[in-house]
Design a protein around this motif. Structure first.
Motif, PDB file in Angstrom:
ATOM      1  N   VAL A   1      50.795 -29.540  15.347  1.00  0.00           N
ATOM      2  CA  VAL A   1      49.771 -29.656  14.296  1.00  0.00           C
ATOM      3  C   VAL A   1      50.269 -29.017  13.006  1.00  0.00           C
ATOM      4  O   VAL A   1      50.118 -29.595  11.914  1.00  0.00           O
ATOM      5  CB  VAL A   1      48.454 -28.988  14.750  1.00  0.00           C
ATOM      6  CG1 VAL A   1      47.470 -28.908  13.586  1.00  0.00           C
ATOM      7  CG2 VAL A   1      47.839 -29.758  15.910  1.00  0.00           C
ATOM      8  N   ALA A   2      50.879 -27.838  13.093  1.00  0.00           N
ATOM      9  CA  ALA A   2      51.369 -27.146  11.903  1.00  0.00           C
ATOM     10  C   ALA A   2      52.411 -27.986  11.171  1.00  0.00           C
ATOM     11  O   ALA A   2      52.390 -28.099   9.936  1.00  0.00           O
ATOM     12  CB  ALA A   2      51.954 -25.787  12.287  1.00  0.00           C
ATOM     13  N   ASN A   3      53.341 -28.582  11.917  1.00  0.00           N
ATOM     14  CA  ASN A   3      54.376 -29.398  11.280  1.00  0.00           C
ATOM     15  C   ASN A   3      53.801 -30.677  10.674  1.00  0.00           C
ATOM     16  O   ASN A   3      54.240 -31.114   9.606  1.00  0.00           O
ATOM     17  CB  ASN A   3      55.468 -29.744  12.287  1.00  0.00           C
ATOM     18  CG  ASN A   3      56.547 -28.675  12.367  1.00  0.00           C
ATOM     19  OD1 ASN A   3      57.099 -28.247  11.346  1.00  0.00           O
ATOM     20  ND2 ASN A   3      56.849 -28.222  13.572  1.00  0.00           N
ATOM     21  N   GLU A   4      52.803 -31.247  11.331  1.00  0.00           N
ATOM     22  CA  GLU A   4      52.169 -32.440  10.770  1.00  0.00           C
ATOM     23  C   GLU A   4      51.457 -32.105   9.458  1.00  0.00           C
ATOM     24  O   GLU A   4      51.494 -32.898   8.505  1.00  0.00           O
ATOM     25  CB  GLU A   4      51.184 -33.033  11.777  1.00  0.00           C
ATOM     26  CG  GLU A   4      51.854 -33.693  12.968  1.00  0.00           C
ATOM     27  CD  GLU A   4      50.856 -34.127  14.033  1.00  0.00           C
ATOM     28  OE1 GLU A   4      49.659 -33.776  13.902  1.00  0.00           O
ATOM     29  OE2 GLU A   4      51.273 -34.795  14.983  1.00  0.00           O
TER      30      GLU A   4
ATOM     31  N   VAL B   1      52.295 -29.696   7.394  1.00  0.00           N
ATOM     32  CA  VAL B   1      53.335 -29.476   6.391  1.00  0.00           C
ATOM     33  C   VAL B   1      53.899 -30.809   5.919  1.00  0.00           C
ATOM     34  O   VAL B   1      54.152 -31.007   4.715  1.00  0.00           O
ATOM     35  CB  VAL B   1      54.446 -28.570   6.947  1.00  0.00           C
ATOM     36  CG1 VAL B   1      55.639 -28.547   5.989  1.00  0.00           C
ATOM     37  CG2 VAL B   1      53.932 -27.154   7.150  1.00  0.00           C
ATOM     38  N   ASP B   2      54.097 -31.750   6.857  1.00  0.00           N
ATOM     39  CA  ASP B   2      54.584 -33.079   6.474  1.00  0.00           C
ATOM     40  C   ASP B   2      53.674 -33.713   5.422  1.00  0.00           C
ATOM     41  O   ASP B   2      54.149 -34.304   4.440  1.00  0.00           O
ATOM     42  CB  ASP B   2      54.657 -33.996   7.698  1.00  0.00           C
ATOM     43  CG  ASP B   2      55.779 -33.629   8.653  1.00  0.00           C
ATOM     44  OD1 ASP B   2      56.704 -32.909   8.228  1.00  0.00           O
ATOM     45  OD2 ASP B   2      55.723 -34.060   9.825  1.00  0.00           O
ATOM     46  N   ARG B   3      52.375 -33.571   5.622  1.00  0.00           N
ATOM     47  CA  ARG B   3      51.426 -34.153   4.668  1.00  0.00           C
ATOM     48  C   ARG B   3      51.496 -33.446   3.323  1.00  0.00           C
ATOM     49  O   ARG B   3      51.376 -34.084   2.270  1.00  0.00           O
ATOM     50  CB  ARG B   3      50.003 -34.057   5.230  1.00  0.00           C
ATOM     51  CG  ARG B   3      49.766 -34.949   6.448  1.00  0.00           C
ATOM     52  CD  ARG B   3      48.387 -34.703   7.033  1.00  0.00           C
ATOM     53  NE  ARG B   3      48.301 -35.216   8.395  1.00  0.00           N
ATOM     54  CZ  ARG B   3      47.362 -34.863   9.265  1.00  0.00           C
ATOM     55  NH1 ARG B   3      46.446 -33.967   8.901  1.00  0.00           N
ATOM     56  NH2 ARG B   3      47.336 -35.368  10.474  1.00  0.00           N
ATOM     57  N   MET B   4      51.687 -32.133   3.340  1.00  0.00           N
ATOM     58  CA  MET B   4      51.804 -31.404   2.083  1.00  0.00           C
ATOM     59  C   MET B   4      53.053 -31.835   1.327  1.00  0.00           C
ATOM     60  O   MET B   4      53.025 -32.016   0.096  1.00  0.00           O
ATOM     61  CB  MET B   4      51.834 -29.889   2.348  1.00  0.00           C
ATOM     62  CG  MET B   4      50.490 -29.308   2.767  1.00  0.00           C
ATOM     63  SD  MET B   4      50.456 -27.488   2.687  1.00  0.00           S
ATOM     64  CE  MET B   4      51.454 -27.070   4.116  1.00  0.00           C
ATOM     65  N   VAL B   5      54.172 -31.993   2.045  1.00  0.00           N
ATOM     66  CA  VAL B   5      55.414 -32.426   1.415  1.00  0.00           C
ATOM     67  C   VAL B   5      55.245 -33.820   0.822  1.00  0.00           C
ATOM     68  O   VAL B   5      55.695 -34.098  -0.297  1.00  0.00           O
ATOM     69  CB  VAL B   5      56.566 -32.392   2.433  1.00  0.00           C
ATOM     70  CG1 VAL B   5      57.815 -33.047   1.855  1.00  0.00           C
ATOM     71  CG2 VAL B   5      56.865 -30.952   2.861  1.00  0.00           C
ATOM     72  N   GLU B   6      54.592 -34.693   1.574  1.00  0.00           N
ATOM     73  CA  GLU B   6      54.356 -36.050   1.086  1.00  0.00           C
ATOM     74  C   GLU B   6      53.470 -36.039  -0.161  1.00  0.00           C
ATOM     75  O   GLU B   6      53.681 -36.808  -1.101  1.00  0.00           O
ATOM     76  CB  GLU B   6      53.694 -36.876   2.185  1.00  0.00           C
ATOM     77  CG  GLU B   6      53.466 -38.332   1.815  1.00  0.00           C
ATOM     78  CD  GLU B   6      52.850 -39.125   2.950  1.00  0.00           C
ATOM     79  OE1 GLU B   6      52.465 -40.283   2.716  1.00  0.00           O
ATOM     80  OE2 GLU B   6      52.748 -38.581   4.079  1.00  0.00           O
TER      81      GLU B   6
ATOM     82  N   LEU C   1      44.374 -26.022  10.603  1.00  0.00           N
ATOM     83  CA  LEU C   1      45.121 -25.591  11.795  1.00  0.00           C
ATOM     84  C   LEU C   1      44.224 -24.902  12.820  1.00  0.00           C
ATOM     85  O   LEU C   1      44.172 -25.334  13.983  1.00  0.00           O
ATOM     86  CB  LEU C   1      46.288 -24.684  11.385  1.00  0.00           C
ATOM     87  CG  LEU C   1      47.083 -24.061  12.543  1.00  0.00           C
ATOM     88  CD1 LEU C   1      47.703 -25.142  13.418  1.00  0.00           C
ATOM     89  CD2 LEU C   1      48.152 -23.102  12.017  1.00  0.00           C
ATOM     90  N   PRO C   2      43.495 -23.841  12.477  1.00  0.00           N
ATOM     91  CA  PRO C   2      42.635 -23.207  13.489  1.00  0.00           C
ATOM     92  C   PRO C   2      41.486 -24.092  13.946  1.00  0.00           C
ATOM     93  O   PRO C   2      41.068 -24.000  15.102  1.00  0.00           O
ATOM     94  CB  PRO C   2      42.126 -21.942  12.797  1.00  0.00           C
ATOM     95  CG  PRO C   2      42.300 -22.187  11.342  1.00  0.00           C
ATOM     96  CD  PRO C   2      43.494 -23.073  11.202  1.00  0.00           C
ATOM     97  N   VAL C   3      40.974 -24.951  13.063  1.00  0.00           N
ATOM     98  CA  VAL C   3      39.916 -25.872  13.491  1.00  0.00           C
ATOM     99  C   VAL C   3      40.452 -26.800  14.571  1.00  0.00           C
ATOM    100  O   VAL C   3      39.804 -27.029  15.603  1.00  0.00           O
ATOM    101  CB  VAL C   3      39.375 -26.681  12.299  1.00  0.00           C
ATOM    102  CG1 VAL C   3      38.558 -27.883  12.792  1.00  0.00           C
ATOM    103  CG2 VAL C   3      38.483 -25.818  11.434  1.00  0.00           C
ATOM    104  N   ALA C   4      41.640 -27.339  14.347  1.00  0.00           N
ATOM    105  CA  ALA C   4      42.227 -28.245  15.336  1.00  0.00           C
ATOM    106  C   ALA C   4      42.430 -27.553  16.677  1.00  0.00           C
ATOM    107  O   ALA C   4      42.169 -28.138  17.740  1.00  0.00           O
ATOM    108  CB  ALA C   4      43.562 -28.786  14.818  1.00  0.00           C
ATOM    109  N   MET C   5      42.855 -26.278  16.643  1.00  0.00           N
ATOM    110  CA  MET C   5      43.167 -25.595  17.889  1.00  0.00           C
ATOM    111  C   MET C   5      41.909 -25.188  18.659  1.00  0.00           C
ATOM    112  O   MET C   5      41.842 -25.355  19.874  1.00  0.00           O
ATOM    113  CB  MET C   5      44.039 -24.371  17.614  1.00  0.00           C
ATOM    114  CG  MET C   5      45.409 -24.711  17.014  1.00  0.00           C
ATOM    115  SD  MET C   5      46.235 -26.098  17.862  1.00  0.00           S
ATOM    116  CE  MET C   5      46.381 -25.435  19.521  1.00  0.00           C
ATOM    117  N   ILE C   6      40.892 -24.639  17.978  1.00  0.00           N
ATOM    118  CA  ILE C   6      39.693 -24.235  18.712  1.00  0.00           C
ATOM    119  C   ILE C   6      38.942 -25.465  19.196  1.00  0.00           C
ATOM    120  O   ILE C   6      38.352 -25.460  20.285  1.00  0.00           O
ATOM    121  CB  ILE C   6      38.786 -23.324  17.853  1.00  0.00           C
ATOM    122  CG1 ILE C   6      37.707 -22.667  18.725  1.00  0.00           C
ATOM    123  CG2 ILE C   6      38.144 -24.075  16.703  1.00  0.00           C
ATOM    124  CD1 ILE C   6      38.219 -21.774  19.823  1.00  0.00           C
TER     125      ILE C   6
END
Length: 402
Positions: free
Chosen positions: A122-125, A127-132, A147-152
């Protein structure tokens, strides 16, 4: 032992507009006594600032969370609203332990580590969106919040398609005065309705998630009520998001303002777990303590007699800077051996999701340093806007570039 009652001082001490620990905490610790305080709402009370005293107030069963709600006391607080009776945050052992035990197995170190690859993905995805998208980009909206929303939500079993809704609802858990009472009730009502429906669905169609486990426990053990299960699910959601959403940008902000420590961490990524512990110790997240404890009997704490029925609030941020416990307590040292910091609380109400929070923050720091070797804040400090009207301190936005 001091039995006097001095004129209370206004509290909280910290400013919302930075992450500094107010110098009055150091003076209070040096006095080695509890301080009489008056918070924006509620009755007068005592403030514990020393590490030893904070641990006593949080861990000694002669201090109670349930007493305030049971007696309808006007507990000291920064918000017009109080934590209502029946909510796990207002319970004491053994009732609190009974409810807490329901979710405890989901947050073991072993179970949390099973989620680490998912968190990294999730973290890398993100970051990928931020880079894009291209810099500058707001770290909070695009990384620290989702990130924390996705995990909980993954742990609880909330459908991916619905996770964005919790970004709005979860503000209830951080707001002291940002939301009106009507807005708070409206959002909380929507969250309760949604979670009630999700629990009903899990009863009909169980899945491999925490919500299904809670429903199963309720159905197999009549000690648990539907209201208790619902309250626990909601508290887990709120606690699993807001603290981490605030701390990730706080970590980045702090590291960038300590370039020598940041360089040390970049040179040795194995320090990340240790660095997370030191950042949790060093950064005073809270504007001030949120939940008061009431003395059930006369108790001597820090050279002061706290009489039965008097409330005490405990400053975690001050305890984590106690010179009696931490050498060079006001310095950030990422090589510091993890000590007994109370960044996740202490005692019966120690953060249930501490293992999950640690893992998520480790992944966040690790991923941001890996993917952004030239990470920096895109605006001057004076242009940063800080959150107000909340229990936790952080910037509203953290524009970053790389």
């Amino acid at each position: 032992m001091d039995t006097t009652r001095a004129e209370p001082v206004g509290y909280p001490f910290n400013r919302a507009e930075d992450l500094e620990l107010d110098e009055r905490y150091a003076r209070a610790r040096a006095g080695r006594k509890l301080v009489r305080v008056k918070m924006p709402y509620g009755e007068e009370g005592w403030l514990a600032t020393r590490h030893e005293d904070v641990r006593t107030v949080l861990g000694d069963q002669r201090f109670s969370r349930a007493a305030a709600a049971a007696a309808g006391l006007d507990e000291p607080r920064t918000s017009p609203q109080t934590v209502g009776p029946g909510v796990i945050l207002s319970m004491d052992p053994p009732e609190h332990s009974r409810i807490r035990r329901l979710a405890g197995k989901a947050f073991t170190h072993r179970n949390v580590e099973r989620l680490r690859p998912k968190a990294k993905q999730v973290a890398n995805e993100l970051v990928d969106r931020m880079v894009e998208q291209g810099s500058p980009v707001d770290l909070i909206e695009n990384f620290a919040s989702p990130l924390p929303v996705a995990m909980i939500c993954t742990l609880l079993g909330v459908p991916v398609a619905d996770q964005h809704r919790f970004l709005v609802w979860s503000e209830v858990f951080a707001s002291s005065t940002t939301l009106t009472a009507e807005e708070t009730q409206e959002r909380l009502g929507s969250l309760v309705q949604y979670m009630s429906e999700l629990l009903r669905q899990r009863q009909e169609e169980p899945a491999d998630d925490l919500l299904s486990g809670l429903v199963l426990a309720r159905d197999q053990d009549d000690r648990f009520t539907a209201e208790e299960i619902l309250s626990l699910a909601i508290v887990l959601l709120g606690a699993g998001h807001e603290n981490i959403t605030s701390q990730i940008p706080n970590f980045v902000y702090t590291l960038l303002r300590h370039p020598d420590e940041l360089a040390r961490l970049r040179a040795d990524p194995e320090l990340v777990p240790q660095a997370v512990e030191e950042l949790m110790r060093y950064i005073p997240l809270g504007l001030g303590p949120v939940l008061a404890r009431y003395a059930l009997v006369d108790v001597e704490v820090g050279g002061v007699l706290v009489r039965a029925g008097e409330p005490v609030v405990a400053s975690l941020g001050s305890a984590n800077r106690d010179e009696d416990v931490f050498e060079r307590a006001d310095e950030l040292d990422l090589t510091r051996q993890p000590g007994p910091h109370v960044g996740f609380g202490h005692g019966a109400h120690h953060c249930l999701g501490a293992a999950l929070a640690r893992m998520e923050m480790q992944i966040a720091v690790e991923t941001l340093l890996e993917r952004f070797p030239e990470l920096r804040i895109a605006v001057p400090d004076e242009d940063l806007k800080w959150r107000t009207g909340t229990f936790m301190r952080s910037v509203v936005e953290l524009p970053i570039t790389w």
